[in-house]
Design a protein around this motif. Structure first.
Motif, PDB file in Angstrom:
ATOM      1  N   GLN A 290      15.685 -12.362 -57.904  1.00 61.02           N
ATOM      2  CA  GLN A 290      15.760 -13.817 -57.769  1.00 61.02           C
ATOM      3  C   GLN A 290      16.687 -14.435 -58.797  1.00 61.02           C
ATOM      4  OE1 GLN A 290      11.417 -14.251 -57.954  1.00 61.02           O
ATOM      5  NE2 GLN A 290      11.494 -15.256 -55.969  1.00 61.02           N
ATOM      6  N   ASP A 291      16.968 -13.708 -59.852  1.00 59.46           N
ATOM      7  CA  ASP A 291      17.875 -14.188 -60.883  1.00 59.46           C
ATOM      8  C   ASP A 291      19.271 -14.378 -60.281  1.00 59.46           C
ATOM      9  OD1 ASP A 291      19.859 -14.035 -63.137  1.00 59.46           O
ATOM     10  OD2 ASP A 291      18.026 -13.806 -64.319  1.00 59.46           O
ATOM     11  N   CYS A 292      19.905 -15.492 -60.593  1.00 61.19           N
ATOM     12  CA  CYS A 292      21.223 -15.803 -60.027  1.00 61.19           C
ATOM     13  C   CYS A 292      22.265 -14.749 -60.375  1.00 61.19           C
ATOM     14  CB  CYS A 292      21.688 -17.177 -60.505  1.00 61.19           C
ATOM     15  SG  CYS A 292      20.659 -18.533 -59.905  1.00 61.19           S
ATOM     16  N   ARG A 293      22.099 -14.089 -61.526  1.00 62.81           N
ATOM     17  CA  ARG A 293      23.051 -13.059 -61.922  1.00 62.81           C
ATOM     18  C   ARG A 293      22.920 -11.813 -61.057  1.00 62.81           C
ATOM     19  NH1 ARG A 293      21.114 -12.985 -68.031  1.00 62.81           N
ATOM     20  NH2 ARG A 293      19.172 -13.146 -66.823  1.00 62.81           N
ATOM     21  N   ASN A 294      21.788 -11.665 -60.382  1.00 56.41           N
ATOM     22  CA  ASN A 294      21.534 -10.472 -59.576  1.00 56.41           C
ATOM     23  C   ASN A 294      21.479 -10.778 -58.078  1.00 56.41           C
ATOM     24  OD1 ASN A 294      21.253  -8.935 -61.983  1.00 56.41           O
ATOM     25  ND2 ASN A 294      19.164  -9.698 -62.193  1.00 56.41           N
ATOM     26  N   GLY A 295      22.031 -11.935 -57.694  1.00 55.04           N
ATOM     27  CA  GLY A 295      22.147 -12.250 -56.279  1.00 55.04           C
ATOM     28  C   GLY A 295      21.337 -13.422 -55.789  1.00 55.04           C
ATOM     29  N   ALA A 296      20.345 -13.865 -56.576  1.00 53.67           N
ATOM     30  CA  ALA A 296      19.514 -15.030 -56.193  1.00 53.67           C
ATOM     31  C   ALA A 296      18.834 -14.806 -54.847  1.00 53.67           C
ATOM     32  CB  ALA A 296      20.348 -16.306 -56.179  1.00 53.67           C
ATOM     33  N   TYR A 297      18.214 -13.651 -54.672  1.00 53.56           N
ATOM     34  CA  TYR A 297      17.508 -13.341 -53.430  1.00 53.56           C
ATOM     35  C   TYR A 297      16.146 -14.030 -53.402  1.00 53.56           C
ATOM     36  CZ  TYR A 297      20.874  -9.577 -52.539  1.00 53.56           C
ATOM     37  OH  TYR A 297      22.021  -8.850 -52.299  1.00 53.56           O
ATOM     38  N   GLU A 298      15.626 -14.209 -52.169  1.00 57.24           N
ATOM     39  CA  GLU A 298      14.277 -14.730 -51.975  1.00 57.24           C
ATOM     40  C   GLU A 298      13.630 -13.980 -50.821  1.00 57.24           C
ATOM     41  OE1 GLU A 298      12.443 -16.934 -53.639  1.00 57.24           O
ATOM     42  OE2 GLU A 298      14.012 -17.525 -55.073  1.00 57.24           O
ATOM     43  N   THR A 299      12.317 -13.951 -50.821  1.00 53.86           N
ATOM     44  CA  THR A 299      11.588 -13.317 -49.723  1.00 53.86           C
ATOM     45  C   THR A 299      11.746 -14.152 -48.459  1.00 53.86           C
ATOM     46  OG1 THR A 299       9.970 -12.398 -51.263  1.00 53.86           O
ATOM     47  CG2 THR A 299       9.356 -12.458 -48.933  1.00 53.86           C
ATOM     48  N   VAL A 300      12.163 -13.507 -47.376  1.00 54.14           N
ATOM     49  CA  VAL A 300      12.410 -14.226 -46.113  1.00 54.14           C
ATOM     50  C   VAL A 300      11.574 -13.682 -44.962  1.00 54.14           C
ATOM     51  CG1 VAL A 300      14.759 -14.851 -46.770  1.00 54.14           C
ATOM     52  CG2 VAL A 300      14.350 -12.733 -45.494  1.00 54.14           C
ATOM     53  N   ALA A 301      11.000 -12.490 -45.128  1.00 58.35           N
ATOM     54  CA  ALA A 301      10.219 -11.887 -44.048  1.00 58.35           C
ATOM     55  C   ALA A 301       8.825 -11.544 -44.558  1.00 58.35           C
ATOM     56  CB  ALA A 301      10.904 -10.629 -43.521  1.00 58.35           C
ATOM     57  N   PHE A 302       7.825 -11.917 -43.768  1.00 62.01           N
ATOM     58  CA  PHE A 302       6.429 -11.665 -44.097  1.00 62.01           C
ATOM     59  C   PHE A 302       5.769 -10.984 -42.909  1.00 62.01           C
ATOM     60  CE2 PHE A 302       7.864 -15.107 -46.690  1.00 62.01           C
ATOM     61  CZ  PHE A 302       7.189 -14.987 -47.897  1.00 62.01           C
ATOM     62  N   ARG A 303       4.745 -10.179 -43.199  1.00 61.88           N
ATOM     63  CA  ARG A 303       4.058  -9.485 -42.113  1.00 61.88           C
ATOM     64  C   ARG A 303       2.548  -9.525 -42.325  1.00 61.88           C
ATOM     65  NH1 ARG A 303       7.184  -3.872 -41.094  1.00 61.88           N
ATOM     66  NH2 ARG A 303       6.096  -3.345 -43.008  1.00 61.88           N
ATOM     67  N   HIS A 304       1.842  -9.331 -41.229  1.00 61.47           N
ATOM     68  CA  HIS A 304       0.385  -9.246 -41.249  1.00 61.47           C
ATOM     69  C   HIS A 304      -0.016  -7.933 -40.600  1.00 61.47           C
ATOM     70  CE1 HIS A 304      -3.645 -10.214 -39.276  1.00 61.47           C
ATOM     71  NE2 HIS A 304      -3.884 -10.013 -40.553  1.00 61.47           N
ATOM     72  N   GLU A 305      -0.870  -7.179 -41.279  1.00 60.83           N
ATOM     73  CA  GLU A 305      -1.283  -5.864 -40.793  1.00 60.83           C
ATOM     74  C   GLU A 305      -2.694  -5.936 -40.231  1.00 60.83           C
ATOM     75  OE1 GLU A 305      -2.537  -1.944 -43.128  1.00 60.83           O
ATOM     76  OE2 GLU A 305      -0.359  -2.278 -43.173  1.00 60.83           O
ATOM     77  N   ALA A 306      -2.853  -5.484 -38.994  1.00 64.87           N
ATOM     78  CA  ALA A 306      -4.169  -5.472 -38.350  1.00 64.87           C
ATOM     79  C   ALA A 306      -4.130  -4.516 -37.166  1.00 64.87           C
ATOM     80  CB  ALA A 306      -4.556  -6.873 -37.889  1.00 64.87           C
ATOM     81  N   PRO A 307      -5.291  -3.978 -36.759  1.00 63.28           N
ATOM     82  CA  PRO A 307      -5.315  -3.153 -35.548  1.00 63.28           C
ATOM     83  C   PRO A 307      -4.846  -3.967 -34.344  1.00 63.28           C
ATOM     84  CG  PRO A 307      -7.352  -2.909 -36.776  1.00 63.28           C
ATOM     85  CD  PRO A 307      -6.608  -4.051 -37.412  1.00 63.28           C
ATOM     86  N   LEU A 308      -4.082  -3.315 -33.469  1.00 61.29           N
ATOM     87  CA  LEU A 308      -3.609  -3.992 -32.264  1.00 61.29           C
ATOM     88  C   LEU A 308      -4.700  -3.934 -31.201  1.00 61.29           C
ATOM     89  CD1 LEU A 308      -1.397  -5.392 -30.647  1.00 61.29           C
ATOM     90  CD2 LEU A 308      -0.566  -3.136 -29.965  1.00 61.29           C
ATOM     91  N   ASN A 309      -5.218  -5.081 -30.871  1.00 66.24           N
ATOM     92  CA  ASN A 309      -6.214  -5.202 -29.798  1.00 66.24           C
ATOM     93  C   ASN A 309      -5.715  -6.235 -28.811  1.00 66.24           C
ATOM     94  OD1 ASN A 309      -8.404  -3.409 -30.756  1.00 66.24           O
ATOM     95  ND2 ASN A 309      -8.432  -4.819 -32.495  1.00 66.24           N
ATOM     96  N   ILE A 310      -5.690  -5.886 -27.556  1.00 65.11           N
ATOM     97  CA  ILE A 310      -5.179  -6.768 -26.509  1.00 65.11           C
ATOM     98  C   ILE A 310      -6.326  -7.124 -25.580  1.00 65.11           C
ATOM     99  CG2 ILE A 310      -3.497  -6.998 -24.644  1.00 65.11           C
ATOM    100  CD1 ILE A 310      -1.829  -4.873 -26.122  1.00 65.11           C
ATOM    101  N   ALA A 311      -6.570  -8.418 -25.423  1.00 69.46           N
ATOM    102  CA  ALA A 311      -7.768  -8.878 -24.718  1.00 69.46           C
ATOM    103  C   ALA A 311      -7.683  -8.697 -23.208  1.00 69.46           C
ATOM    104  CB  ALA A 311      -8.034 -10.342 -25.064  1.00 69.46           C
ATOM    105  N   CYS A 312      -6.497  -8.763 -22.636  1.00 69.38           N
ATOM    106  CA  CYS A 312      -6.393  -8.755 -21.178  1.00 69.38           C
ATOM    107  C   CYS A 312      -6.572  -7.342 -20.612  1.00 69.38           C
ATOM    108  CB  CYS A 312      -5.067  -9.345 -20.728  1.00 69.38           C
ATOM    109  SG  CYS A 312      -3.662  -8.286 -21.048  1.00 69.38           S
ATOM    110  N   GLN A 313      -6.774  -7.270 -19.325  1.00 65.22           N
ATOM    111  CA  GLN A 313      -6.950  -5.997 -18.639  1.00 65.22           C
ATOM    112  C   GLN A 313      -5.609  -5.275 -18.494  1.00 65.22           C
ATOM    113  OE1 GLN A 313      -9.894  -4.510 -17.557  1.00 65.22           O
ATOM    114  NE2 GLN A 313     -10.763  -6.136 -18.837  1.00 65.22           N
ATOM    115  N   PRO A 314      -5.628  -3.933 -18.579  1.00 66.53           N
ATOM    116  CA  PRO A 314      -4.377  -3.187 -18.403  1.00 66.53           C
ATOM    117  C   PRO A 314      -3.824  -3.344 -16.986  1.00 66.53           C
ATOM    118  CG  PRO A 314      -6.075  -1.830 -19.436  1.00 66.53           C
ATOM    119  CD  PRO A 314      -6.752  -3.073 -18.963  1.00 66.53           C
ATOM    120  N   ALA A 315      -2.514  -3.326 -16.878  1.00 68.20           N
ATOM    121  CA  ALA A 315      -1.870  -3.361 -15.564  1.00 68.20           C
ATOM    122  C   ALA A 315      -2.182  -2.069 -14.816  1.00 68.20           C
ATOM    123  CB  ALA A 315      -0.368  -3.530 -15.726  1.00 68.20           C
ATOM    124  N   THR A 316      -2.424  -2.178 -13.529  1.00 63.84           N
ATOM    125  CA  THR A 316      -2.771  -0.999 -12.722  1.00 63.84           C
ATOM    126  C   THR A 316      -1.586  -0.471 -11.919  1.00 63.84           C
ATOM    127  OG1 THR A 316      -3.522  -2.440 -10.919  1.00 63.84           O
ATOM    128  CG2 THR A 316      -5.172  -1.745 -12.541  1.00 63.84           C
TER     129      THR A 316
END
Length: 231
Positions: free
Chosen positions: A4-30
């Motif tokens: 984040q230091d300007c001498r080292n590029g002045a980067y910032e966090t731009v991407a965030f993620r959330h981790e959780a089991p994938l559960n899909i409520a709808c019925q599977p396509a047949t």
């Protein structure tokens, strides 16, 4: 803090993620056939990119990036699954085992939720276990369970802000870019109005480093960085 230091590029966090089991409520396509894939079919990459382009913010992988991710998937003993309806691809999923008890979805792209449910069901049946794989989904920074994932900075402020103005034609604001020690030409004030961006001498209350400028544009919505090789 180092990046984040300007001498080292002045980067910032731009991407965030959330981790959780994938559960899909709808019925599977047949009416779809789900099966493992080697990942080499030409229509798979085309379908994958087509689905990614539906995201509001996404870094699209090149064909070389995609092939590298496929190769890494094989080395890590992962699997690629596709769903097809009348031989036409309608779903794609890459799953990587982290250990003998846990798998992670590197990405999943489907035409609708029922296709995704079918892919998930077939994967779980094939894995002989009820556990849903983990999905690390891109989320806005304001998400209550978000975790920082990637940093960035803007390297061409005029072009970046012109694209931002075009994407948000109703936006009217003045932004000052400052403290870019690596690309001084980026520094200055820019007015965004009616889909256009021009330099201005007018004062601004929004003063941003090149990293904070990237964060200003990307963190309000989930910024997708698919198939990164750091996982």
């Amino acid at each position: 803090a180092y990046y984040q230091d300007c001498r080292n590029g002045a980067y910032e966090t731009v991407a965030f993620r959330h981790e959780a089991p994938l559960n899909i409520a709808c019925q599977p396509a047949t009416d779809v056939v789900c099966a493992p894939s080697q990942g080499g079919d030409t229509d798979e990459y085309a379908f994958y990119i087509e689905q990614l382009m539906k995201e509001p913010l996404c870094l699209l992988p090149s064909i070389q990036d995609y092939e590298a991710a496929i190769m890494l998937c094989r080395l890590e003993k992962g699997e690629i699954w596709t769903a097809r309806r009348n031989e036409q691809i309608v779903g794609w999923m890459m799953v990587i085992p982290e250990n003998e008890h846990r798998s992670v979805i590197r990405d999943i792209r489907c035409t609708d939720s029922s296709v995704a449910a079918s892919l998930l069901q077939r994967f779980k049946e094939n894995a002989n276990g009820p556990e849903s794989p983990i999905w690390r989904k891109a989320v806005p920074s304001a998400h209550p369970q978000s975790r920082p994932y990637a940093m960035a900075r803007v390297v061409n402020a005029p072009l970046f802000l012109q694209k931002a103005a075009q994407r948000n034609p109703h936006l009217s604001t003045i932004i000052e870019v400052t403290n870019d020690e690596h690309i001084p030409d980026n520094n200055g004030r820019y007015i965004l109005h009616q889909g256009q961006c021009t330099r201005t001498e007018a004062p601004s209350e929004t003063i941003l480093t090149p990293g904070k400028l990237a964060a200003w544009a990307f963190t309000q919505e989930g910024f997708h960085l698919p198939l990164m090789l750091d996982e």
